[in-house]
Scaffold this motif. Structure first.
Motif, PDB file in Angstrom:
ATOM      1  N   ALA A   1       0.762  -1.149  -0.129  1.00 31.81           N
ATOM      2  CA  ALA A   1       0.007  -0.031   0.097  1.00 31.81           C
ATOM      3  C   ALA A   1       0.922   1.387   0.116  1.00 31.81           C
ATOM      4  CB  ALA A   1      -0.901   0.164   1.281  1.00 31.81           C
ATOM      5  N   GLU A   2       2.275   1.117   0.398  1.00 33.24           N
ATOM      6  CA  GLU A   2       2.879   2.320   0.635  1.00 33.24           C
ATOM      7  C   GLU A   2       3.620   2.527  -0.658  1.00 33.24           C
ATOM      8  OE1 GLU A   2       3.171  -0.264   2.641  1.00 33.24           O
ATOM      9  OE2 GLU A   2       3.073   0.602   4.980  1.00 33.24           O
ATOM     10  N   THR A   3       3.591   1.604  -1.494  1.00 34.94           N
ATOM     11  CA  THR A   3       4.455   1.779  -2.920  1.00 34.94           C
ATOM     12  C   THR A   3       3.663   2.223  -4.046  1.00 34.94           C
ATOM     13  OG1 THR A   3       3.949  -0.462  -3.865  1.00 34.94           O
ATOM     14  CG2 THR A   3       5.616  -0.408  -2.091  1.00 34.94           C
ATOM     15  N   GLU A   4       4.087   2.624  -5.301  1.00 36.84           N
ATOM     16  CA  GLU A   4       3.439   3.045  -6.260  1.00 36.84           C
ATOM     17  C   GLU A   4       2.572   2.331  -6.849  1.00 36.84           C
ATOM     18  OE1 GLU A   4       4.450   6.509  -8.555  1.00 36.84           O
ATOM     19  OE2 GLU A   4       4.465   6.944  -6.339  1.00 36.84           O
ATOM     20  N   HIS A   5       2.657   0.857  -6.602  1.00 36.88           N
ATOM     21  CA  HIS A   5       2.207  -0.324  -7.110  1.00 36.88           C
ATOM     22  C   HIS A   5       1.682  -1.105  -6.164  1.00 36.88           C
ATOM     23  CE1 HIS A   5       3.189   1.327 -11.018  1.00 36.88           C
ATOM     24  NE2 HIS A   5       4.445   1.340 -10.597  1.00 36.88           N
ATOM     25  N   PRO A   6       0.516  -0.960  -5.476  1.00 36.29           N
ATOM     26  CA  PRO A   6       0.015  -1.839  -4.753  1.00 36.29           C
ATOM     27  C   PRO A   6      -0.667  -3.025  -5.482  1.00 36.29           C
ATOM     28  CG  PRO A   6      -1.576   0.083  -4.859  1.00 36.29           C
ATOM     29  CD  PRO A   6      -0.201   0.511  -5.850  1.00 36.29           C
ATOM     30  N   ARG A   7      -0.837  -4.263  -4.735  1.00 36.43           N
ATOM     31  CA  ARG A   7      -1.163  -5.310  -5.137  1.00 36.43           C
ATOM     32  C   ARG A   7      -2.466  -5.891  -4.408  1.00 36.43           C
ATOM     33  NH1 ARG A   7       3.919  -5.381  -4.899  1.00 36.43           N
ATOM     34  NH2 ARG A   7       3.792  -6.728  -2.945  1.00 36.43           N
ATOM     35  N   VAL A   8      -3.330  -6.560  -4.959  1.00 41.71           N
ATOM     36  CA  VAL A   8      -4.460  -7.548  -4.182  1.00 41.71           C
ATOM     37  C   VAL A   8      -4.024  -9.020  -4.480  1.00 41.71           C
ATOM     38  CG1 VAL A   8      -6.903  -7.807  -3.646  1.00 41.71           C
ATOM     39  CG2 VAL A   8      -6.027  -5.525  -4.678  1.00 41.71           C
ATOM     40  N   ARG A   9      -3.874  -9.678  -3.397  1.00 40.69           N
ATOM     41  CA  ARG A   9      -3.581 -11.158  -3.815  1.00 40.69           C
ATOM     42  C   ARG A   9      -5.126 -11.716  -3.475  1.00 40.69           C
ATOM     43  NH1 ARG A   9      -1.926 -14.630  -0.011  1.00 40.69           N
ATOM     44  NH2 ARG A   9      -1.137 -13.279   1.293  1.00 40.69           N
ATOM     45  N   PHE A  10      -5.408 -12.572  -4.582  1.00 39.52           N
ATOM     46  CA  PHE A  10      -6.772 -12.989  -4.458  1.00 39.52           C
ATOM     47  C   PHE A  10      -6.733 -14.467  -4.903  1.00 39.52           C
ATOM     48  CE2 PHE A  10      -7.997 -13.208  -9.029  1.00 39.52           C
ATOM     49  CZ  PHE A  10      -6.957 -12.419  -9.536  1.00 39.52           C
ATOM     50  N   ARG A  11      -8.001 -15.305  -4.685  1.00 40.48           N
ATOM     51  CA  ARG A  11      -7.882 -16.851  -4.923  1.00 40.48           C
ATOM     52  C   ARG A  11      -9.259 -16.669  -5.927  1.00 40.48           C
ATOM     53  NH1 ARG A  11      -6.972 -19.804  -0.285  1.00 40.48           N
ATOM     54  NH2 ARG A  11      -8.910 -18.698   0.636  1.00 40.48           N
ATOM     55  N   HIS A  12      -9.290 -17.446  -7.029  1.00 41.45           N
ATOM     56  CA  HIS A  12     -10.220 -17.642  -7.929  1.00 41.45           C
ATOM     57  C   HIS A  12     -10.955 -18.721  -7.254  1.00 41.45           C
ATOM     58  CE1 HIS A  12      -8.843 -15.450 -11.467  1.00 41.45           C
ATOM     59  NE2 HIS A  12      -7.391 -15.830 -10.817  1.00 41.45           N
ATOM     60  N   GLY A  13     -12.558 -18.336  -7.501  1.00 41.24           N
ATOM     61  CA  GLY A  13     -13.357 -19.170  -6.766  1.00 41.24           C
ATOM     62  C   GLY A  13     -13.507 -20.761  -7.529  1.00 41.24           C
ATOM     63  N   ALA A  14     -13.468 -20.467  -8.657  1.00 40.78           N
ATOM     64  CA  ALA A  14     -13.752 -21.874  -9.733  1.00 40.78           C
ATOM     65  C   ALA A  14     -12.513 -22.651  -9.422  1.00 40.78           C
ATOM     66  CB  ALA A  14     -13.984 -21.484 -10.991  1.00 40.78           C
ATOM     67  N   THR A  15     -11.346 -22.268  -9.398  1.00 39.95           N
ATOM     68  CA  THR A  15      -9.945 -23.277  -9.437  1.00 39.95           C
ATOM     69  C   THR A  15      -9.389 -23.466  -8.151  1.00 39.95           C
ATOM     70  OG1 THR A  15      -8.724 -21.490 -10.003  1.00 39.95           O
ATOM     71  CG2 THR A  15      -9.789 -22.872 -11.819  1.00 39.95           C
ATOM     72  N   GLY A  16      -9.857 -22.012  -7.159  1.00 35.85           N
ATOM     73  CA  GLY A  16      -9.084 -22.251  -5.972  1.00 35.85           C
ATOM     74  C   GLY A  16      -7.433 -21.884  -6.217  1.00 35.85           C
ATOM     75  N   ALA A  17      -7.038 -21.269  -7.200  1.00 37.89           N
ATOM     76  CA  ALA A  17      -5.657 -20.751  -7.543  1.00 37.89           C
ATOM     77  C   ALA A  17      -5.593 -19.379  -7.141  1.00 37.89           C
ATOM     78  CB  ALA A  17      -5.530 -20.777  -8.883  1.00 37.89           C
ATOM     79  N   GLU A  18      -4.489 -19.031  -6.579  1.00 35.50           N
ATOM     80  CA  GLU A  18      -4.060 -17.544  -5.900  1.00 35.50           C
ATOM     81  C   GLU A  18      -3.495 -17.072  -7.240  1.00 35.50           C
ATOM     82  OE1 GLU A  18      -2.233 -17.000  -2.495  1.00 35.50           O
ATOM     83  OE2 GLU A  18      -3.419 -18.356  -1.454  1.00 35.50           O
ATOM     84  N   ASP A  19      -3.850 -15.654  -7.211  1.00 39.68           N
ATOM     85  CA  ASP A  19      -3.405 -14.616  -8.306  1.00 39.68           C
ATOM     86  C   ASP A  19      -3.115 -13.241  -7.700  1.00 39.68           C
ATOM     87  OD1 ASP A  19      -2.937 -13.832 -10.720  1.00 39.68           O
ATOM     88  OD2 ASP A  19      -4.642 -14.857 -11.789  1.00 39.68           O
ATOM     89  N   VAL A  20      -2.668 -12.567  -8.474  1.00 37.48           N
ATOM     90  CA  VAL A  20      -2.305 -11.020  -7.877  1.00 37.48           C
ATOM     91  C   VAL A  20      -2.818 -10.212  -9.010  1.00 37.48           C
ATOM     92  CG1 VAL A  20      -0.561  -9.532  -7.603  1.00 37.48           C
ATOM     93  CG2 VAL A  20      -0.272 -11.850  -6.636  1.00 37.48           C
ATOM     94  N   LEU A  21      -3.505  -9.055  -8.383  1.00 39.78           N
ATOM     95  CA  LEU A  21      -4.103  -7.974  -9.153  1.00 39.78           C
ATOM     96  C   LEU A  21      -3.178  -6.867  -8.775  1.00 39.78           C
ATOM     97  CD1 LEU A  21      -6.320  -6.685 -11.310  1.00 39.78           C
ATOM     98  CD2 LEU A  21      -7.492  -6.141  -8.960  1.00 39.78           C
ATOM     99  N   GLU A  22      -2.573  -6.331 -10.133  1.00 39.24           N
ATOM    100  CA  GLU A  22      -1.496  -5.224  -9.851  1.00 39.24           C
ATOM    101  C   GLU A  22      -2.214  -3.938 -10.185  1.00 39.24           C
ATOM    102  OE1 GLU A  22       2.006  -5.831  -9.739  1.00 39.24           O
ATOM    103  OE2 GLU A  22       2.219  -7.708 -10.334  1.00 39.24           O
ATOM    104  N   CYS A  23      -2.014  -2.973  -9.288  1.00 41.65           N
ATOM    105  CA  CYS A  23      -3.024  -1.676  -9.401  1.00 41.65           C
ATOM    106  C   CYS A  23      -2.016  -0.433  -9.197  1.00 41.65           C
ATOM    107  CB  CYS A  23      -4.253  -1.988  -8.462  1.00 41.65           C
ATOM    108  SG  CYS A  23      -4.966  -3.367  -7.971  1.00 41.65           S
ATOM    109  N   ASP A  24      -2.791   0.512  -9.642  1.00 39.75           N
ATOM    110  CA  ASP A  24      -2.170   1.884  -9.259  1.00 39.75           C
ATOM    111  C   ASP A  24      -2.909   2.419  -8.092  1.00 39.75           C
ATOM    112  OD1 ASP A  24      -0.908   1.846 -11.482  1.00 39.75           O
ATOM    113  OD2 ASP A  24      -2.359   3.123 -12.678  1.00 39.75           O
ATOM    114  N   TRP A  25      -4.127   1.763  -7.778  1.00 43.55           N
ATOM    115  CA  TRP A  25      -4.656   2.436  -6.567  1.00 43.55           C
ATOM    116  C   TRP A  25      -5.571   1.257  -6.205  1.00 43.55           C
ATOM    117  CZ3 TRP A  25      -3.035   7.344  -5.392  1.00 43.55           C
ATOM    118  CH2 TRP A  25      -2.814   7.905  -6.425  1.00 43.55           C
TER     119      TRP A  25
END
Ligand code: RFL
Ligand code: PHB
Length: 393
Positions: free
Chosen positions: A132-156
């Motif tokens: 959150a303190e960086t220029e590129h915060p990320r949301v780590r999340f889990r896909h419901g269908a597969t249970g696989a973890e993934d990352v959403l790279e964001c500006d905000w």
């Protein structure tokens, strides 16, 4: 996956924010842990302030609301078997509210998002916000269908994930502060297939506890009873609910409560809660993720709308001018309105509910406060202004 604004949660805050950003040409991705049917069915708020109605119209999300919503020009306060109407337009210079359920607002925004907006992923649970303190915060999340973890790279990132979400946890406790109050009672809420027994909402103060008559449409009533904290909704039979409502709404005139089949029952706990600040670096908190009010003032949904409007304006301002002044002011701007809603919701709650340890003195004081609202234009105006809502920003 990459986007400009990562939005966690598809309640009213997250859905409206996605719509506002889409209209401004800013892309976003919404992650929602539940499925669509659950989000569209979850019974919650029913009252939209004038400012909320205006925002939905300006966002192009009000077509059905304008057809099916019910404009209300007042509420009734009921106490001591008496009735007092608070006339909103007369006391506020023309303001009113709209009865249009949160479920319907969400359905409308979801449909628009699928037709015109960016990705809205149901059954996709955010696990954590990182950087959150960086220029590129990320949301780590889990896909419901597969249970696989993934990352959403964001500006905000905007945490619109409600009181039980994960976004708030990304604010280090050393920089955050919380303010909280719980109440020793909750609301048993029911939906009933019966036309509302009054054409406006009735807020009743009674020695047996608070009751509220609201509605979802001309043929569906929404009713609430104050119950002890921790009550199990299943422990109340339909017959017990109707007879308790009758007692608490009783008047000296010939008003009667219409009964009908109860189709849903649930208990809501009552809490006041504020997290300050509402921003940490590039993570912003909006709606119930940052604050909770007891529902007596009908403010929760309206506050969520104010927050996301304030954020969207600030981001658009930055895109247009390069200035972050409005983003920097986000938390303080929202918190001023939040604390007014906290104050009003607390006042309405303590005005109308009977605490388990209430004394006869407390009872008389409540009636005196209600008499004051009924008898003084200034006191009535104070309630009407707060109920119809404070300006956003
Ligand atoms: P919401 O509506 O709680 O939406 C948050 C969304 O985030 C999702 N979520 C996650 N998604 C992905 N990953 C995660 N880790 C997630 N964690 C959570 C949730 O599934 C959900 O879809 O918050 P938002 O958008 O801020 O909207 C706020 C309003 O919903 C709320 O203020 C009002 O409904 C409050 N409230 C009421 N307000 C009123 O004005 N009148 C009412 O009668 C009224 N009744 C209520 C209420 C709130 C209730 N809650 C929170 C239990 C009754 C209830 C039961
Ligand atoms: C509702 O209709 O659900 C409702 C209305 C007013 C409130 C709370 C809930 O203060």
């Amino acid at each position: 996956m990459r986007t400009t604004v990562g939005i966690i949660g598809a309640g009213p805050a997250g859905l409206l924010l996605a719509r506002l950003l889409h209209n401004a040409g800013i892309d976003s991705v919404v992650l929602e842990s539940r499925d669509r049917a659950y989000v569209e069915r979850r019974q919650r708020a029913g009252i939209l302030e004038q400012a909320t109605v205006d925002v939905l119209r300006a966002a192009g999300a009000a077509e059905r609301m304008d057809r099916e919503g019910l404009r209300h020009d007042g509420i009734e306060l009921r106490y001591d078997r008496r009735r007092h109407r608070v006339d909103f337009p007369a006391l506020t210079g023309g303001k009113s509210v709209m009865v249009y359920a949160q479920t319907e607002v969400c359905k409308d925004l979801i449909a628009l998002q699928f037709e015109e907006g960016g990705p809205l992923l149901f059954e996709t649970e955010a696990l954590a916000v990182e950087g959150a303190e960086t220029e590129h915060p990320r949301v780590r999340f889990r896909h419901g269908a597969t249970g696989a973890e993934d990352v959403l790279e964001c500006d905000w990132v905007v945490g619109c994930d409600g009181f039980w979400g994960v976004a708030r946890a990304a604010v280090p406790s050393a920089v955050g502060r919380t303010f909280e109050r719980t109440y020793p009672f909750g609301w048993l809420g029911v939906l009933a297939d019966v036309p509302p027994s009054h054409d406006e909402l009735v807020y009743a103060r009674h020695d047996r506890g608070f009751a509220l008559l609201s509605m979802r449409s001309p043929s569906v009533s929404r009713l609430y009873l104050q119950v002890p904290e921790g009550t199990d909704a299943g422990s109340w039979s339909d017959e017990e609910i109707w007879s308790e409502l009758e007692r608490r709404f009783e008047t000296d005139d010939d008003w009667t409560l219409r009964r009908g089949p109860i189709t849903q029952k649930s208990v809501t706990p009552m809490r006041s809660y504020v997290h300050e600040p509402m921003r940490h670096g590039r993570l912003f908190l909006a709606g119930d993720a940052a604050h909770i009010v007891p529902p007596t003032g009908a403010k929760g949904l309206n506050l969520a709308v104010g927050d996301v409007v304030t954020f969207a304006r600030a981001l658009v301002h930055r895109a247009g001018t390069g200035s972050e002044e409005l983003l920097d002011a986000y938390s303080a701007t929202c918190l001023r309105r939040v604390w007014q809603a906290e104050r009003f919701s607390y006042d309405m709650t303590t005005l109308l509910h009977r605490a388990p340890d209430a004394t006869p003195f407390d009872d008389r004081l409540q009636v005196a406060r209600l008499d004051r609202i009924a008898g003084s234009r200034a006191a009535g105006t104070d309630l009407a202004e707060a109920y119809t809502g404070f300006p956003i920003g």
